[in-house]
Design a protein around this motif. Structure first.
Motif, mmCIF file in Angstrom:
data_model
loop_
_atom_site.group_PDB
_atom_site.id
_atom_site.type_symbol
_atom_site.label_atom_id
_atom_site.label_comp_id
_atom_site.label_asym_id
_atom_site.label_seq_id
_atom_site.Cartn_x
_atom_site.Cartn_y
_atom_site.Cartn_z
ATOM 1 N N PHE A 1 10.136 5.673 12.936
ATOM 2 C CA PHE A 1 9.098 6.395 13.656
ATOM 3 C C PHE A 1 8.724 5.599 14.906
ATOM 4 C CE2 PHE A 1 8.797 7.460 9.210
ATOM 5 C CZ PHE A 1 8.590 8.828 9.197
ATOM 6 N N ASP A 2 8.469 6.308 15.991
ATOM 7 C CA ASP A 2 8.112 5.667 17.253
ATOM 8 C C ASP A 2 6.686 6.057 17.620
ATOM 9 O OD1 ASP A 2 7.971 4.528 19.772
ATOM 10 O OD2 ASP A 2 10.024 5.079 20.292
ATOM 11 N N PRO A 3 5.799 5.072 17.826
ATOM 12 C CA PRO A 3 4.417 5.411 18.184
ATOM 13 C C PRO A 3 4.250 5.841 19.635
ATOM 14 C CG PRO A 3 4.679 3.034 18.090
ATOM 15 C CD PRO A 3 5.977 3.623 17.633
ATOM 16 N N TYR A 4 5.315 5.708 20.465
ATOM 17 C CA TYR A 4 5.232 6.063 21.879
ATOM 18 C C TYR A 4 5.993 7.356 22.154
ATOM 19 C CZ TYR A 4 3.639 1.242 22.553
ATOM 20 O OH TYR A 4 2.950 0.052 22.486
ATOM 21 N N ILE A 5 5.604 8.036 23.223
ATOM 22 C CA ILE A 5 6.327 9.223 23.656
ATOM 23 C C ILE A 5 7.566 8.788 24.426
ATOM 24 C CG2 ILE A 5 4.197 10.568 23.770
ATOM 25 C CD1 ILE A 5 4.339 10.315 26.822
ATOM 26 N N SER A 6 8.442 9.728 24.734
ATOM 27 C CA SER A 6 9.648 9.432 25.504
ATOM 28 C C SER A 6 9.884 10.551 26.503
ATOM 29 C CB SER A 6 10.858 9.277 24.579
ATOM 30 O OG SER A 6 11.135 10.496 23.918
ATOM 31 N N ASP A 7 10.710 10.253 27.524
ATOM 32 C CA ASP A 7 11.032 11.272 28.515
ATOM 33 C C ASP A 7 12.221 12.093 28.049
ATOM 34 O OD1 ASP A 7 13.207 9.634 28.837
ATOM 35 O OD2 ASP A 7 12.616 8.859 30.806
ATOM 36 N N THR A 8 12.742 12.945 28.926
ATOM 37 C CA THR A 8 13.842 13.837 28.550
ATOM 38 C C THR A 8 15.139 13.094 28.276
ATOM 39 O OG1 THR A 8 14.331 14.171 30.900
ATOM 40 C CG2 THR A 8 12.865 15.760 29.836
ATOM 41 N N LEU A 9 15.244 11.845 28.742
ATOM 42 C CA LEU A 9 16.435 11.035 28.485
ATOM 43 C C LEU A 9 16.275 10.146 27.262
ATOM 44 C CD1 LEU A 9 17.326 9.948 32.144
ATOM 45 C CD2 LEU A 9 18.283 11.847 30.813
ATOM 46 N N GLY A 10 15.124 10.228 26.594
ATOM 47 C CA GLY A 10 14.894 9.422 25.413
ATOM 48 C C GLY A 10 14.348 8.041 25.694
ATOM 49 N N VAL A 11 13.972 7.749 26.949
ATOM 50 C CA VAL A 11 13.418 6.445 27.307
ATOM 51 C C VAL A 11 11.947 6.404 26.920
ATOM 52 C CG1 VAL A 11 12.989 4.818 29.184
ATOM 53 C CG2 VAL A 11 15.064 6.227 29.192
ATOM 54 N N ARG A 12 11.540 5.324 26.241
ATOM 55 C CA ARG A 12 10.153 5.196 25.795
ATOM 56 C C ARG A 12 9.215 5.028 26.989
ATOM 57 N NH1 ARG A 12 9.546 0.496 21.783
ATOM 58 N NH2 ARG A 12 8.002 1.753 20.677
ATOM 59 N N LEU A 13 8.064 5.695 26.911
ATOM 60 C CA LEU A 13 7.034 5.596 27.936
ATOM 61 C C LEU A 13 5.800 4.937 27.338
ATOM 62 C CD1 LEU A 13 7.337 9.164 29.513
ATOM 63 C CD2 LEU A 13 8.481 7.058 30.238
ATOM 64 N N ASN A 14 5.040 4.267 28.187
ATOM 65 C CA ASN A 14 3.886 3.510 27.717
ATOM 66 C C ASN A 14 2.676 4.423 27.510
ATOM 67 O OD1 ASN A 14 2.569 1.134 26.934
ATOM 68 N ND2 ASN A 14 1.688 0.857 28.979
ATOM 69 N N GLN A 15 2.845 5.371 26.604
ATOM 70 C CA GLN A 15 1.756 6.268 26.232
ATOM 71 C C GLN A 15 1.931 6.640 24.769
ATOM 72 O OE1 GLN A 15 1.369 9.769 28.649
ATOM 73 N NE2 GLN A 15 -0.590 10.376 27.742
ATOM 74 N N PHE A 16 0.852 6.532 24.006
ATOM 75 C CA PHE A 16 0.940 6.755 22.572
ATOM 76 C C PHE A 16 1.105 8.240 22.242
ATOM 77 C CE2 PHE A 16 -1.323 2.628 22.523
ATOM 78 C CZ PHE A 16 -0.454 1.934 21.690
ATOM 79 N N GLU A 17 1.792 8.484 21.136
ATOM 80 C CA GLU A 17 1.942 9.841 20.628
ATOM 81 C C GLU A 17 0.580 10.456 20.286
ATOM 82 O OE1 GLU A 17 4.174 12.190 19.818
ATOM 83 O OE2 GLU A 17 5.906 11.215 20.724
ATOM 84 N N TRP A 18 -0.342 9.622 19.847
ATOM 85 C CA TRP A 18 -1.656 10.146 19.479
ATOM 86 C C TRP A 18 -2.390 10.710 20.695
ATOM 87 C CZ3 TRP A 18 -4.074 11.491 15.196
ATOM 88 C CH2 TRP A 18 -5.455 11.697 15.247
ATOM 89 N N ASP A 19 -2.246 10.047 21.848
ATOM 90 C CA ASP A 19 -2.921 10.517 23.056
ATOM 91 C C ASP A 19 -2.312 11.808 23.582
ATOM 92 O OD1 ASP A 19 -4.503 8.249 22.922
ATOM 93 O OD2 ASP A 19 -3.153 7.075 24.201
ATOM 94 N N MET A 20 -1.010 11.992 23.388
ATOM 95 C CA MET A 20 -0.335 13.156 23.940
ATOM 96 C C MET A 20 -0.230 14.303 22.930
ATOM 97 S SD MET A 20 1.211 14.611 26.492
ATOM 98 C CE MET A 20 1.492 13.239 27.623
ATOM 99 N N ASN A 21 0.202 13.993 21.704
ATOM 100 C CA ASN A 21 0.494 15.046 20.723
ATOM 101 C C ASN A 21 -0.381 14.976 19.476
ATOM 102 O OD1 ASN A 21 2.742 16.023 22.303
ATOM 103 N ND2 ASN A 21 3.897 14.242 21.587
#
Length: 304
Positions: A126-146
Motif C-alpha cells: 500500500f502506498d500512502p502517497y498519490i501518483s501521477d499518470t505515469l505512476g510516479v509518487r507525488l508528495n501528497q497524501f492519499e488521505w488529503d486527495m481521496n
C-alpha cells in the motif's frame, strides 16, 4: 491465542548515486540524447546499493493466531494447537534524511496452513502517497486527495498442496515366498508404483494509473502442476506444466525420463513447446570419479 511481535530499528546509508562512490553511471537511451543512471552492479550475484540517501526508522508488527481444540491423542493435556494464522506481518519505514516522500510503501504479508495439507501465502503493498499518470509518487497524501489512508498498488495470493502414494496394504507374504522372490528377481517386478502430485495456484494483481488518471487493474493467474511416478525400481518419470488462465493457454511443459542401469544411468529431458523448446539425452557412468565419461545429445531451442 493472539501473539504480537512489534519491532523498531534505525538504519542509515548515504546516497551511493553520488559521483564520489563511483557505483552509478549514465547511459543514453534515446536518439535525442536523453540519459538515465544505472548501477554497475546490475545483474551481479549480490546486487548493489540503491540510490538515494536513507536515515530513518524501520518498523514492523508480527502476528500469530492459534486456538486449542480437544484431542484424544494427547493423553496429558487432551488438547492440540491449530494455527489460524501462522504469520501476519506489517512493515514500513520513515526516512528522516529527505524533505519529501518520507513514508515508504506499507507491506502486508502472511501465511497459514489449512487441514495440515493446504499452504496459503498472501501479500500486498500500500502506498500512502498519490501518483501521477505515469505512476510516479507525488508528495501528497492519499488521505488529503481521496480520503483513504493508502492505495493498494499490488497484491498476490498462492495456494499449494501436494499428494503422494502411501504404503500398500495387502496380505502378508510368508518367509518362504519372500526368499523365492529374492532369488528370482528377474521373474518378478514390484508394481507398487510410488507417485507424487503437486498443485500450486497463484494470483497476482497490480493497480496502475492510466492517462485518464483512472486506476486500472491487471491480473496474472496461473496453475502449476508437477507430477512423477516410478514404473519400477529403476524407471522414474517426472513431468510439469502450467496453465495461464488469463491467456487460456499452456505456456510450457517438460518431461523427464530416468533409467538406472546399475553402473550407468540414462536421462532424457524434453521441453516440447514454449519459449525455448529443447531436448537433452545423457548416458553417463554413475561413479563420481568418472563423471566426465558420458554420451550427451542435445538440441537447443534455437536449433529447432
Amino acid at each position: 491465542r493472539h501473539v504480537l511481535n512489534p519491532a523498531v530499528g534505525f538504519s542509515f546509508h548515504p546516497d551511493f548515486s553520488q559521483p564520489q562512490w563511483n557505483t552509478f553511471k549514465t547511459v543514453q537511451y534515446t536518439a535525442e540524447g536523453a540519459t538515465q543512471p544505472y548501477s554497475i552492479f546490475n545483474g551481479s550475484t549480490y546486487g548493489g546499493p540503491s540510490p538515494g540517501k536513507f536515515g530513518g526508522i524501520n518498523f514492523s508488527l508480527g502476528n500469530t493466531l492459534e486456538m486449542k481444540v480437544f484431542s484424544n491423542k494427547d493423553t496429558v493435556t487432551q488438547t492440540k494447537k491449530i494455527p489460524i494464522l501462522e504469520a501476519l506481518n506489517l512493515s514500513g519505514s520513515y526516512n528522516l534524511a529527505v524533505d519529501s516522500l518520507n513514508w515508504s510503501v506499507i507491506t502486508l504479508s502472511g501465511r497459514t496452513l489449512l487441514l495440515d495439507k493446504v499452504n496459503i501465502n498472501f501479500g500486498s503493498t500500500f502506498d500512502p502517497y498519490i501518483s501521477d499518470t505515469l505512476g510516479v509518487r507525488l508528495n501528497q497524501f492519499e488521505w488529503d486527495m481521496n480520503h483513504r489512508l493508502a492505495r493498494l498498488t499490488n497484491a498476490n495470493i498462492s495456494v499449494g498442496t501436494s499428494f503422494q502414494s502411501g504404503k500398500t496394504i495387502g496380505p502378508p507374504i510368508t518367509a518362504e515366498q519372500e526368499d523365492y522372490i529374492v532369488s528370482s528377481q528377474n521373474e518378478y517386478e514390484n508394481f507398487n508404483i510410488p507417485w507424487n502430485l503437486t498443485l500450486d495456484y497463484s494470483l497476482f494483481l497490480q493497480r496502475v494509473n492510466t492517462i485518464s488518471n483512472e486506476d486500472s487493474i491487471t491480473f496474472t493467474q496461473t496453475l502449476n502442476i508437477r507430477a512423477g511416478f516410478n514404473l519400477s525400481k529403476n524407471w522414474r518419470i517426472n513431468g510439469s506444466t502450467s496453465f495461464d488462465f488469463v491467456n487460456r493457454e499452456f505456456p510450457t511443459a517438460s518431461l523427464e525420463i530416468y533409467r538406472d542401469l546399475h553402473c550407468w544411468e540414462m536421462s532424457l529431458q524434453w521441453v516440447p513447446f514454449g519459449i525455448r523448446p529443447s531436448y537433452s539425452f545423457v548416458l553417463r557412468v554413475k561413479a563420481s570419479v568418472l563423471q566426465d565419461l558420458k554420451i550427451p545429445k542435445r538440441n537447443n531451442w534455437n536449433q529447432f
